[in-house]
Design a protein around this motif. Structure first.
Motif, mmCIF file in Angstrom:
data_model
loop_
_atom_site.group_PDB
_atom_site.id
_atom_site.type_symbol
_atom_site.label_atom_id
_atom_site.label_comp_id
_atom_site.label_asym_id
_atom_site.label_seq_id
_atom_site.Cartn_x
_atom_site.Cartn_y
_atom_site.Cartn_z
ATOM 1 N N PHE A 179 0.809 -1.218 0.000
ATOM 2 C CA PHE A 179 0.000 0.000 0.000
ATOM 3 C C PHE A 179 0.844 1.271 0.000
ATOM 4 O O PHE A 179 0.301 2.373 -0.129
ATOM 5 N N HIS A 182 0.389 1.269 -4.013
ATOM 6 C CA HIS A 182 -0.934 1.169 -4.628
ATOM 7 C C HIS A 182 -2.018 1.460 -3.587
ATOM 8 O O HIS A 182 -1.897 1.060 -2.432
ATOM 9 N N ASP A 183 -3.091 2.117 -4.026
ATOM 10 C CA ASP A 183 -4.194 2.421 -3.115
ATOM 11 C C ASP A 183 -4.957 1.169 -2.708
ATOM 12 O O ASP A 183 -5.474 1.085 -1.590
ATOM 13 N N TYR A 184 -5.071 0.219 -3.632
ATOM 14 C CA TYR A 184 -5.798 -1.019 -3.375
ATOM 15 C C TYR A 184 -4.942 -2.188 -3.865
ATOM 16 O O TYR A 184 -3.804 -1.997 -4.291
ATOM 17 N N SER A 188 -6.110 1.487 -8.492
ATOM 18 C CA SER A 188 -6.826 2.571 -7.818
ATOM 19 C C SER A 188 -8.306 2.259 -7.631
ATOM 20 O O SER A 188 -9.075 3.131 -7.228
ATOM 21 N N ASP A 194 -10.016 -7.002 -2.161
ATOM 22 C CA ASP A 194 -9.993 -5.980 -1.116
ATOM 23 C C ASP A 194 -11.154 -6.173 -0.152
ATOM 24 O O ASP A 194 -11.002 -5.996 1.070
ATOM 25 N N ARG A 221 0.152 2.303 6.703
ATOM 26 C CA ARG A 221 -0.437 2.337 5.353
ATOM 27 C C ARG A 221 -1.591 1.349 5.234
ATOM 28 O O ARG A 221 -2.517 1.570 4.442
ATOM 29 N N TRP A 225 -5.376 2.317 4.232
ATOM 30 C CA TRP A 225 -6.195 1.555 3.259
ATOM 31 C C TRP A 225 -7.545 1.211 3.867
ATOM 32 O O TRP A 225 -8.587 1.352 3.196
ATOM 33 N N ARG A 228 -9.674 4.220 3.676
ATOM 34 C CA ARG A 228 -10.175 4.450 2.310
ATOM 35 C C ARG A 228 -11.339 3.523 1.984
ATOM 36 O O ARG A 228 -12.307 3.912 1.324
ATOM 37 N N GLY A 238 -11.882 4.820 -9.909
ATOM 38 C CA GLY A 238 -10.628 4.083 -9.958
ATOM 39 C C GLY A 238 -10.575 3.063 -11.077
ATOM 40 O O GLY A 238 -11.580 2.742 -11.720
#
Length: 362
Positions: A179, A182-184, A188, A194, A221, A225, A228, A238
Motif C-alpha cells: 500500500f 498502490h491504493d488497493y 486505484s 480488497d 499504510r 487503506w 479508504r 478508480g
C-alpha cells in the motif's frame, strides 16, 4: 425504494458488505441487529441468527456477503469489483478466500485476547441500545461468551498464539509495503479481494481499540487503506492496473495464503469427501471434523468448514475454465509463487452449492 441491510459495527462480514455497498453507491438503510431484529426478522427469514442479511427493495432476502455483492454487481452495472483480466481476477478471488476464511483466525484472537472487556460493552450496545451501560455490559458478556467460545475450535490456544501473531505481523508488513505503492490490491479501484480482506482487517483488527493501535503502529499504510475502504470518498471510481499486471508486492501475501491456508483446505476437502461417502443424504454440517493446520512452523487443530471450500471453488472454477492464452499466462504467473502448485492441483471431488441460505453438496 431503499434496500434494508441488517448488520452491526462489530460484525466482520457486515464490514465487508457495507464497504462494498458504499463504493457501489447502493441506496440502503442499515438496521442494527438487535435482539428484537434477530427474533422477529432475521431468524424467520433465514432460519438462524446470522448477519449480514439484505432485504432488497424488491423483497428478495440475501444472506452471505459474496451473494450480496454478486447481486448488486448484476443488478446495478457500472464499474465492477471483479477484474476482467485473468491474472488479476484470479488473484482477487484468492484474496477474498484468504480474507474471508483465514484471517478470521487473527481477527478472533486479537478481539478476544486483547479487547475482551471493551467488546462486551459493544455487544450489549448492539443488542440493547436503550439499556444503561451497566445493563449493556451484562447483556454483552452473556452474548459475547458464545463468540469467545469459538476461539479454541478455530485453533487459537496458548501453543498457536505466538505463531498467529508472528504471521499476522508479517502479513501487515507485506501489505504495508504494497500500500506504499498502490491504493488497493490491484490499482486505484477496490477489487473483490480488497473486500475479502476488509472484513477482518476493519471490523476486528482496526476498529477494536487494542488491535487497532497495533495496526496503526506497525502498518500505518494498512490502516490508511482500511480508512479508504470504509469511508468512501468517490463511489465507482478508480481503475485496475493496465495489461493484467499483478504487483510483485502481492507475491509474499499470495505465498502466505498458499503456505498456510491451501494445505488446510486440501485436508478439509479430503475430509468432506469421506464425510459425503458416509452421509450421502444428511444435511451438511458446519464442520466435517477437526483438521491440522500449520502457521509459522507451529501445528494446531481447528474446525474444517465446508463453507471455506465453497469460497475456494469460485477461484478453482475460474482457473479451470481458462482457455489457451489466458491459461498459459496465469500458469506463467503462478509458476514462481511458492505453494501455488497446491492450488493448481487442488482436488475437490464434491462440488458445493449455497441455496436457500444453506450450503449443500451439489
Amino acid at each position: 425504494m431503499t434496500h434494508k441491510f441488517y448488520g452491526g459495527p462489530l460484525s466482520l462480514y457486515s464490514g465487508k458488505a457495507r464497504a462494498y455497498l458504499d463504493w457501489k453507491g447502493v441506496d440502503y438503510e442499515e438496521i442494527l441487529s438487535t435482539t428484537d431484529v434477530y427474533t422477529n426478522i432475521i431468524i424467520p427469514k433465514v432460519g438462524r441468527p446470522v448477519i449480514p442479511v439484505m432485504e432488497t427493495a424488491e423483497g428478495q432476502t440475501l444472506q452471505d456477503t459474496t451473494l450480496i455483492i454478486d447481486h448488486f454487481e448484476d443488478e446495478t452495472g457500472g464499474p465492477s469489483v471483479y477484474p476482467d483480466t485473468p491474472k488479476q481476477r484470479l488473484v482477487a478471488l484468492l484474496m477474498e478466500v484468504f480474507g474471508d476464511e483465514w484471517l478470521v483466525i487473527p481477527a478472533m484472537h486479537y478481539r478476544w485476547n486483547y479487547n475482551e472487556e471493551w467488546v462486551y460493552g459493544e455487544f450489549g450496545a448492539v443488542a440493547a441500545p436503550e439499556a444503561s451501560k451497566e445493563e449493556q455490559y451484562v447483556i454483552g458478556r452473556e452474548r459475547g461468551q458464545n463468540f469467545k467460545g469459538f476461539c479454541p475450535i478455530l485453533g487459537i490456544n496458548d501453543q498457536t498464539i505466538p505463531a498467529i501473531e508472528a504471521s499476522y505481523e508479517a502479513l501487515l508488513a507485506d501489505l504495508d509495503a504494497h500500500f506504499a505503492v498502490h491504493d488497493y490490491l490491484l490499482g486505484s479501484r477496490p477489487s473483490i479481494g480488497d473486500y475479502g480482506l476488509i472484513g477482518p482487517l476493519f471490523a476486528h483488527l482496526y476498529r477494536d481499540p487494542a488491535s487497532g493501535e497495533i495496526m496503526k503502529r506497525l502498518a500505518p499504510r494498512v490502516a490508511a487503506w482500511v480508512e479508504r475502504m470504509v469511508d468512501v470518498k468517490a463511489p465507482l471510481s478508480g481503475e485496475f492496473l493496465p495489461d493484467d499486471e499483478v504487483p510483485e508486492t502481492l507475491t509474499p501475501v499470495l505465498e502466505r495464503m498458499m503456505g498456510e491456508q491451501m494445505p488446510f483446505l486440501q485436508t478439509t476437502a479430503n475430509m468432506l469427501t469421506a464425510w459425503a461417502e458416509a452421509n450421502e443424504d444428511a444435511d451438511l454440517p458446519r464442520a466435517v471434523g477437526m483438521a491440522e493446520f500449520t502457521v509459522e512452523g507451529v501445528t494446531g487443530q481447528r474446525i474444517a468448514p465446508p463453507f471455506s471450500l465453497w469460497m475456494l471453488q469460485r477461484a478453482l472454477r475460474f482457473y479451470r475454465e481458462l482457455e489457451s492464452a489466458d491459461k498459459v499466462a496465469v500458469d506463467g504467473f503462478l509458476a514462481p509463487i511458492n505453494g501455488a502448485i497446491d492450488f493448481q492441483n487442488f482436488t475437490l471431488e464434491r462440488s458445493l452449492a449455497f441455496e436457500n441460505f444453506k450450503l449443500r453438496l451439489a
